[in-house]
Design a protein around this motif. Structure first.
Motif, PDB file in Angstrom:
ATOM      1  N   TYR A  11       0.823  -1.148   0.092  1.00 16.79           N
ATOM      2  CA  TYR A  11      -0.080   0.057  -0.084  1.00 16.79           C
ATOM      3  C   TYR A  11       0.669   1.309   0.264  1.00 16.79           C
ATOM      4  CZ  TYR A  11      -4.208   3.080   0.804  1.00 16.79           C
ATOM      5  OH  TYR A  11      -5.099   3.895   0.801  1.00 16.79           O
ATOM      6  N   CYS A  12       1.767   1.274   0.958  1.00 12.85           N
ATOM      7  CA  CYS A  12       2.704   2.710   1.047  1.00 12.85           C
ATOM      8  C   CYS A  12       4.077   2.600   0.805  1.00 12.85           C
ATOM      9  CB  CYS A  12       2.492   3.109   2.553  1.00 12.85           C
ATOM     10  SG  CYS A  12       3.273   2.066   3.688  1.00 12.85           S
ATOM     11  N   ASP A  13       4.397   1.337   0.299  1.00 15.48           N
ATOM     12  CA  ASP A  13       5.984   1.022  -0.169  1.00 15.48           C
ATOM     13  C   ASP A  13       6.875   1.208   0.918  1.00 15.48           C
ATOM     14  OD1 ASP A  13       7.462  -0.152  -2.295  1.00 15.48           O
ATOM     15  OD2 ASP A  13       8.230   1.999  -2.628  1.00 15.48           O
ATOM     16  N   THR A  14       6.354   1.087   2.195  1.00 11.61           N
ATOM     17  CA  THR A  14       7.573   1.283   3.437  1.00 11.61           C
ATOM     18  C   THR A  14       8.246  -0.065   3.454  1.00 11.61           C
ATOM     19  OG1 THR A  14       8.007   1.871   5.419  1.00 11.61           O
ATOM     20  CG2 THR A  14       6.135   0.310   5.115  1.00 11.61           C
ATOM     21  N   ASP A  15       9.441  -0.143   3.754  1.00 11.03           N
ATOM     22  CA  ASP A  15      10.304  -1.317   3.727  1.00 11.03           C
ATOM     23  C   ASP A  15       9.982  -2.122   4.924  1.00 11.03           C
ATOM     24  OD1 ASP A  15      11.900  -0.455   1.388  1.00 11.03           O
ATOM     25  OD2 ASP A  15      13.437   0.409   2.906  1.00 11.03           O
ATOM     26  N   LEU A  16       9.780  -3.232   4.693  1.00  6.07           N
ATOM     27  CA  LEU A  16       9.681  -4.433   5.576  1.00  6.07           C
ATOM     28  C   LEU A  16      10.768  -5.426   5.730  1.00  6.07           C
ATOM     29  CD1 LEU A  16       5.727  -4.696   5.196  1.00  6.07           C
ATOM     30  CD2 LEU A  16       6.760  -3.438   6.931  1.00  6.07           C
ATOM     31  N   PRO A  17      11.597  -5.333   6.163  1.00  6.05           N
ATOM     32  CA  PRO A  17      12.940  -6.261   6.360  1.00  6.05           C
ATOM     33  C   PRO A  17      12.547  -7.524   6.773  1.00  6.05           C
ATOM     34  CG  PRO A  17      13.477  -4.378   7.916  1.00  6.05           C
ATOM     35  CD  PRO A  17      12.102  -3.976   7.128  1.00  6.05           C
TER      36      PRO A  17
END
Length: 103
Positions: A11-17
């Motif tokens: 949705y927001c393209d935040t990084d999720l390592p």
């Protein structure tokens, strides 16, 4: 078969390592951050209509032969929404009050 551990919120393209405790997945492994699941999606996957669970963290260390993040790395392929924000909002509004196990 291991989870892909997708690298971003669709949705927001935040990084999720791979070690993120903020990642949420549906049964098809669509991946979103906890904030977007709560604020924008109302616990409704915009792709399948299912609910979300916290994504497991793959161990960094090889506690069992062949099983570790180093030997089975996370995906680097980023994903994005396949539907418009209006379509996502409409599906979320339609299903938000239906428990995931009843959808």
């Amino acid at each position: 078969m291991a989870l892909e551990l997708r690298p971003n919120c669709e949705y927001c393209d935040t990084d999720l390592p791979p070690d993120s405790l903020d990642a949420r997945i549906c049964t098809y492994e669509c991946t979103f951050c906890a904030r977007c699941v709560a604020v924008h999606l109302a616990d409704v996957c915009p792709n399948c209509g299912g609910g979300f669970a916290t994504r497991p963290v793959r161990p960094r260390g090889e506690w069992r032969p062949g099983l570790s993040l180093a030997l089975r790395p996370a995906s680097t392929e980023r994903h994005s929404l396949g539907h418009s924000l209006d379509e996502v909002a409409a599906l979320s509004a339609r299903l938000r009050d239906v428990p995931p196990h009843e959808r």
